[in-house]
Design a protein around this motif. Structure first.
Motif, PDB file in Angstrom:
ATOM      1  N   PHE A  93       0.845  -1.206   0.000  1.00  0.00           N
ATOM      2  CA  PHE A  93       0.000   0.000   0.000  1.00  0.00           C
ATOM      3  C   PHE A  93       0.876   1.250   0.000  1.00  0.00           C
ATOM      4  O   PHE A  93       0.693   2.172  -0.817  1.00  0.00           O
ATOM      5  CB  PHE A  93      -0.899  -0.049   1.242  1.00  0.00           C
ATOM      6  N   ASP A  94       1.850   1.287   0.909  1.00  0.00           N
ATOM      7  CA  ASP A  94       2.748   2.440   1.001  1.00  0.00           C
ATOM      8  C   ASP A  94       3.604   2.584  -0.255  1.00  0.00           C
ATOM      9  O   ASP A  94       3.901   3.705  -0.694  1.00  0.00           O
ATOM     10  CB  ASP A  94       3.640   2.312   2.234  1.00  0.00           C
ATOM     11  N   ALA A  95       4.007   1.435  -0.840  1.00  0.00           N
ATOM     12  CA  ALA A  95       4.807   1.485  -2.065  1.00  0.00           C
ATOM     13  C   ALA A  95       3.996   2.096  -3.207  1.00  0.00           C
ATOM     14  O   ALA A  95       4.524   2.881  -4.018  1.00  0.00           O
ATOM     15  CB  ALA A  95       5.280   0.083  -2.437  1.00  0.00           C
ATOM     16  N   ALA A  96       2.712   1.755  -3.267  1.00  0.00           N
ATOM     17  CA  ALA A  96       1.854   2.322  -4.318  1.00  0.00           C
ATOM     18  C   ALA A  96       1.692   3.823  -4.132  1.00  0.00           C
ATOM     19  O   ALA A  96       1.653   4.587  -5.108  1.00  0.00           O
ATOM     20  CB  ALA A  96       0.495   1.626  -4.300  1.00  0.00           C
ATOM     21  N   ILE A  97       1.621   4.253  -2.879  1.00  0.00           N
ATOM     22  CA  ILE A  97       1.553   5.702  -2.613  1.00  0.00           C
ATOM     23  C   ILE A  97       2.822   6.385  -3.099  1.00  0.00           C
ATOM     24  O   ILE A  97       2.773   7.436  -3.761  1.00  0.00           O
ATOM     25  CB  ILE A  97       1.339   5.958  -1.105  1.00  0.00           C
ATOM     26  N   SER A  98       3.966   5.800  -2.768  1.00  0.00           N
ATOM     27  CA  SER A  98       5.241   6.423  -3.149  1.00  0.00           C
ATOM     28  C   SER A  98       5.418   6.471  -4.668  1.00  0.00           C
ATOM     29  O   SER A  98       6.117   7.348  -5.177  1.00  0.00           O
ATOM     30  CB  SER A  98       6.399   5.670  -2.488  1.00  0.00           C
ATOM     31  N   ARG A  99       4.803   5.556  -5.393  1.00  0.00           N
ATOM     32  CA  ARG A  99       4.903   5.558  -6.851  1.00  0.00           C
ATOM     33  C   ARG A  99       3.865   6.471  -7.494  1.00  0.00           C
ATOM     34  O   ARG A  99       3.796   6.575  -8.713  1.00  0.00           O
ATOM     35  CB  ARG A  99       4.720   4.134  -7.397  1.00  0.00           C
ATOM     36  N   GLY A 100       3.032   7.105  -6.683  1.00  0.00           N
ATOM     37  CA  GLY A 100       2.032   8.027  -7.214  1.00  0.00           C
ATOM     38  C   GLY A 100       0.817   7.336  -7.800  1.00  0.00           C
ATOM     39  O   GLY A 100       0.020   7.968  -8.507  1.00  0.00           O
ATOM     40  N   LEU A 101       0.644   6.052  -7.479  1.00  0.00           N
ATOM     41  CA  LEU A 101      -0.508   5.316  -8.017  1.00  0.00           C
ATOM     42  C   LEU A 101      -1.687   5.286  -7.059  1.00  0.00           C
ATOM     43  O   LEU A 101      -2.791   4.918  -7.457  1.00  0.00           O
ATOM     44  CB  LEU A 101      -0.092   3.875  -8.346  1.00  0.00           C
ATOM     45  N   LEU A 102      -1.443   5.659  -5.828  1.00  0.00           N
ATOM     46  CA  LEU A 102      -2.506   5.529  -4.826  1.00  0.00           C
ATOM     47  C   LEU A 102      -2.586   6.792  -3.976  1.00  0.00           C
ATOM     48  O   LEU A 102      -1.566   7.268  -3.473  1.00  0.00           O
ATOM     49  CB  LEU A 102      -2.231   4.306  -3.946  1.00  0.00           C
ATOM     50  N   ARG A 103      -3.766   7.304  -3.844  1.00  0.00           N
ATOM     51  CA  ARG A 103      -4.019   8.461  -2.966  1.00  0.00           C
ATOM     52  C   ARG A 103      -4.853   7.978  -1.778  1.00  0.00           C
ATOM     53  O   ARG A 103      -5.920   7.406  -1.967  1.00  0.00           O
ATOM     54  CB  ARG A 103      -4.788   9.535  -3.725  1.00  0.00           C
ATOM     55  N   TYR A 104      -4.317   8.178  -0.573  1.00  0.00           N
ATOM     56  CA  TYR A 104      -5.014   7.743   0.644  1.00  0.00           C
ATOM     57  C   TYR A 104      -5.640   8.945   1.326  1.00  0.00           C
ATOM     58  O   TYR A 104      -4.944   9.928   1.627  1.00  0.00           O
ATOM     59  CB  TYR A 104      -4.027   7.042   1.576  1.00  0.00           C
ATOM     60  N   LEU A 105      -6.953   8.879   1.552  1.00  0.00           N
ATOM     61  CA  LEU A 105      -7.672   9.953   2.227  1.00  0.00           C
ATOM     62  C   LEU A 105      -8.171   9.442   3.574  1.00  0.00           C
ATOM     63  O   LEU A 105      -9.277   8.889   3.685  1.00  0.00           O
ATOM     64  CB  LEU A 105      -8.855  10.421   1.380  1.00  0.00           C
ATOM     65  N   PRO A 106      -7.344   9.555   4.640  1.00  0.00           N
ATOM     66  CA  PRO A 106      -7.795   9.102   5.967  1.00  0.00           C
ATOM     67  C   PRO A 106      -8.791  10.071   6.571  1.00  0.00           C
ATOM     68  O   PRO A 106      -8.961  11.201   6.086  1.00  0.00           O
ATOM     69  CB  PRO A 106      -6.479   9.082   6.761  1.00  0.00           C
ATOM     70  N   ASN A 107      -9.427   9.619   7.653  1.00  0.00           N
ATOM     71  CA  ASN A 107     -10.397  10.465   8.372  1.00  0.00           C
ATOM     72  C   ASN A 107     -11.448  11.029   7.412  1.00  0.00           C
ATOM     73  O   ASN A 107     -11.897  12.155   7.559  1.00  0.00           O
ATOM     74  CB  ASN A 107      -9.673  11.607   9.105  1.00  0.00           C
ATOM     75  N   THR A 108     -11.821  10.244   6.439  1.00  0.00           N
ATOM     76  CA  THR A 108     -12.752  10.697   5.397  1.00  0.00           C
ATOM     77  C   THR A 108     -13.915   9.719   5.284  1.00  0.00           C
ATOM     78  O   THR A 108     -13.714   8.521   5.093  1.00  0.00           O
ATOM     79  CB  THR A 108     -12.030  10.786   4.036  1.00  0.00           C
ATOM     80  N   GLN A 109     -15.103  10.247   5.375  1.00  0.00           N
ATOM     81  CA  GLN A 109     -16.308   9.436   5.335  1.00  0.00           C
ATOM     82  C   GLN A 109     -17.079   9.721   4.054  1.00  0.00           C
ATOM     83  O   GLN A 109     -17.255  10.894   3.688  1.00  0.00           O
ATOM     84  CB  GLN A 109     -17.167   9.772   6.560  1.00  0.00           C
ATOM     85  N   VAL A 110     -17.519   8.691   3.383  1.00  0.00           N
ATOM     86  CA  VAL A 110     -18.363   8.867   2.193  1.00  0.00           C
ATOM     87  C   VAL A 110     -19.807   8.947   2.659  1.00  0.00           C
ATOM     88  O   VAL A 110     -20.334   7.982   3.219  1.00  0.00           O
ATOM     89  CB  VAL A 110     -18.188   7.692   1.207  1.00  0.00           C
ATOM     90  N   TRP A 111     -20.415  10.091   2.434  1.00  0.00           N
ATOM     91  CA  TRP A 111     -21.797  10.224   2.911  1.00  0.00           C
ATOM     92  C   TRP A 111     -22.822  10.014   1.797  1.00  0.00           C
ATOM     93  O   TRP A 111     -24.004   9.838   2.073  1.00  0.00           O
ATOM     94  CB  TRP A 111     -22.019  11.573   3.599  1.00  0.00           C
ATOM     95  N   MET A 112     -22.371  10.002   0.546  1.00  0.00           N
ATOM     96  CA  MET A 112     -23.297   9.714  -0.542  1.00  0.00           C
ATOM     97  C   MET A 112     -22.518   9.209  -1.751  1.00  0.00           C
ATOM     98  O   MET A 112     -21.411   9.674  -2.025  1.00  0.00           O
ATOM     99  CB  MET A 112     -24.115  10.957  -0.939  1.00  0.00           C
ATOM    100  N   THR A 113     -23.118   8.246  -2.459  1.00  0.00           N
ATOM    101  CA  THR A 113     -22.553   7.786  -3.726  1.00  0.00           C
ATOM    102  C   THR A 113     -23.627   7.924  -4.803  1.00  0.00           C
ATOM    103  O   THR A 113     -24.812   7.720  -4.554  1.00  0.00           O
ATOM    104  CB  THR A 113     -22.132   6.304  -3.653  1.00  0.00           C
ATOM    105  N   GLU A 114     -23.207   8.284  -5.994  1.00  0.00           N
ATOM    106  CA  GLU A 114     -24.138   8.396  -7.114  1.00  0.00           C
ATOM    107  C   GLU A 114     -23.369   8.148  -8.404  1.00  0.00           C
ATOM    108  O   GLU A 114     -22.137   8.059  -8.403  1.00  0.00           O
ATOM    109  CB  GLU A 114     -24.790   9.777  -7.137  1.00  0.00           C
ATOM    110  N   ARG A 115     -24.084   8.022  -9.500  1.00  0.00           N
ATOM    111  CA  ARG A 115     -23.445   7.792 -10.801  1.00  0.00           C
ATOM    112  C   ARG A 115     -23.827   8.898 -11.752  1.00  0.00           C
ATOM    113  O   ARG A 115     -24.989   9.333 -11.805  1.00  0.00           O
ATOM    114  CB  ARG A 115     -23.874   6.445 -11.378  1.00  0.00           C
ATOM    115  N   GLU A 116     -22.835   9.357 -12.510  1.00  0.00           N
ATOM    116  CA  GLU A 116     -23.090  10.348 -13.545  1.00  0.00           C
ATOM    117  C   GLU A 116     -23.613   9.655 -14.797  1.00  0.00           C
ATOM    118  O   GLU A 116     -23.564   8.434 -14.923  1.00  0.00           O
ATOM    119  CB  GLU A 116     -21.793  11.093 -13.866  1.00  0.00           C
ATOM    120  N   ASP A 117     -24.063  10.458 -15.743  1.00  0.00           N
ATOM    121  CA  ASP A 117     -24.593   9.895 -16.987  1.00  0.00           C
ATOM    122  C   ASP A 117     -23.556   9.029 -17.694  1.00  0.00           C
ATOM    123  O   ASP A 117     -23.893   8.035 -18.329  1.00  0.00           O
ATOM    124  CB  ASP A 117     -25.063  11.017 -17.918  1.00  0.00           C
TER     125      ASP A 117
END
Length: 483
Positions: A77-101
């Motif tokens: 996980f950390d290696a993917a972050i260091s390679r710029g492939l993964l963005r980790y957003l801690p302390n973050t809650q998803v309060w809604m999901t939806e789909r665009e057209d």
């Protein structure tokens, strides 16, 4: 990334527990650009919750199962972050999901704690939801007293803080999860007065074939047996807590033996005194709200939970939506990791699982089904409730009010019950009382589909987490930028 910026990702993963970590790693290692939204402040989820990593000495995995697996996933996980492939957003809650057209998923975000957040909105072509679950609770007299906790809450407290929330504990409910909770308490220096398991261990006899497919579980059981013997923990089967007693906090519990239906056997009552923490665990409730909001098909699992339906690649009926972990059925961390790896790979490039991985998932699913059938919620659990027993603690709705609404007003499903009594309308939004309210609302129904319909209706909520009016007022519908 700032709260006013938006970026498009190939794959968004909700959660960083066993399933979420695995999914994120699998997707990133296949070249996908991944974002992980997690309510925790560091990866691991509830299962691998540990002390803040800024605290010395570093966590050594004591009290954790599968810690080597965590360390391996975390390094990748950390290696993917260091390679710029993964963005980790801690302390973050998803309060809604939806789909665009265009089919892209839109995730609306809010801070899990505090007010700071890196981004208010994330968009991704594929979504892997690994939202986990929470402790299933059943009301009983005295459960609103301070000192009464979820069994998982006690374990999380110990893992996160390295200390205990009390001195003398009773752990009660059903299922193997009671064992590690009691073991963690004892190893941390607490006194476990009793573990009260409502089921009989003989319930496993018809399921020995499924159990033999996951021999590691037997080794875990032997480990706990050793800890129980070392600390002289009394393990009482076919026993329930009937009442928690105390003026301003829990001081004692009344227990009793029950029959196969969960009915109290007269004359078996006992009082356990000098108890300051009571931990209840009746299994787990999968957190399906975000998947349900997107239209995922659901079913009732062997433990009575509402879970989502997936295929062999962990794909739901919603194109681009993959699910892993408890949301597809409670089955433990090993299963969650396997499902996460499959879901992440499939979301990244459509890769199918190997035959070995598919068999591993099947074996653990069989074991989970056996576990749920061996440790059912007692059929007559509500016999313990008095008219004034609170069912919904947030809105202070009593059992008598719930029965009145069902019998006199026709509130025979959880959603109607919510409208008539405000059950599930408080801060927890039904996470604590939802299962019990649905059971009480549908009591006596002959139609097998009534229970599923009740739970499914209760899980439908466009806003999946509490948020401020200010956050709603800043919503926008800007098109995503290219990353």
């Amino acid at each position: 990334m700032s709260a006013h910026e938006e970026f498009a990702f190939d794959v968004a993963v909700i959660g960083a527990g066993p399933a979420g970590l695995s999914a994120a790693v699998a997707a990133a290692e296949r070249g996908a650009k991944v974002v992980v939204c997690d309510t925790g402040t560091q990866p691991g989820g509830q299962f691998w919750r540990h002390r803040p990593e800024s605290v010395f000495p570093e966590p050594d995995g004591h009290g954790h199962h599968g810690w080597k697996t965590y360390l391996d996933l975390r390094a990748r996980f950390d290696a993917a972050i260091s390679r710029g492939l993964l963005r980790y957003l801690p302390n973050t809650q998803v309060w809604m999901t939806e789909r665009e057209d265009a089919g892209r998923f839109v995730l609306r975000l809010t801070p899990a704690t505090g007010t700071a957040i890196e981004a208010a909105t994330v968009r991704a072509a594929k979504l892997v939801s690994c939202t986990g679950g929470y402790d299933r609770q059943l009301p009983l007299p005295g459960w609103e007293l301070p000192g009464v906790m979820a069994a998982g809450g006690i374990q999380a407290f110990i893992k996160a803080n390295g200390t205990l929330p009390g001195k003398r504990f009773v752990v009660a409910g059903t299922g193997p999860f009671l064992l590690p909770v009691a073991a963690n308490i004892a190893e941390a220096g607490g006194k476990v007065v009793a573990v009260c398991e409502s089921a009989s261990l003989a319930n496993w006899l018809p399921h020995l074939g499924a159990a033999s497919g996951v021999p590691g579980k037997a080794l875990e059981g032997a480990e706990y047996a050793g800890i129980f013997a070392k600390h002289r923990i009394r393990y009482r089967t076919r026993t329930v807590v009937t009442e928690v007693l105390g003026e301003s906090s829990a001081k004692s519990v009344r227990i009793a033996k029950v029959d196969a239906d969960g009915a109290v056997i007269a004359g078996t009552e006992q009082l356990l005194e000098d108890v300051d923490v009571v931990g209840f665990g009746w299994g787990f409730t999968p957190q399906v709200e975000l998947a349900v909001a997107l239209g995922a098909t659901t079913r009732i699992d062997a433990d009575g939970s509402l879970v989502c339906v997936v295929d062999g690649q962990q794909a739901s009926n919603v194109p681009g939506l993959y699910l892993a972990g408890e949301v597809t059925g409670v089955g433990g961390a090993v299963l969650a990791v396997a499902e996460g790896l499959v879901a992440g790979a499939a979301a990244a490039n459509g890769e199918a699982p190997s035959a070995g991985t598919a068999r591993q998932i099947q074996r653990h699913r069989r074991f989970a089904g056996a576990m749920h059938r061996a440790h059912p919620v007692p059929e007559k659990w509500d016999d313990l409730l008095a008219d004034d027993t609170l069912v919904c603690r947030c809105e202070e709705v009593s059992h008598g009010e719930v029965v009145h609404a069902r019998v006199e007003l026709g509130a025979t499903d959880a959603r109607t019950m919510k409208s008539f009594t405000r059950t599930g309308m408080g801060w927890c939004q039904g996470k604590v009382c939802g299962f019990a309210v649905s059971c009480l609302s549908t009591k006596g129904a002959d139609d097998a589909g009534t229970e599923q319909a009740s739970l499914a209706a209760f899980a439908k909520r466009p806003v999946a987490a509490p948020l401020t009016l200010g956050e709603i007022s800043t919503l926008d519908s800007r098109q995503p930028q290219d990353s």
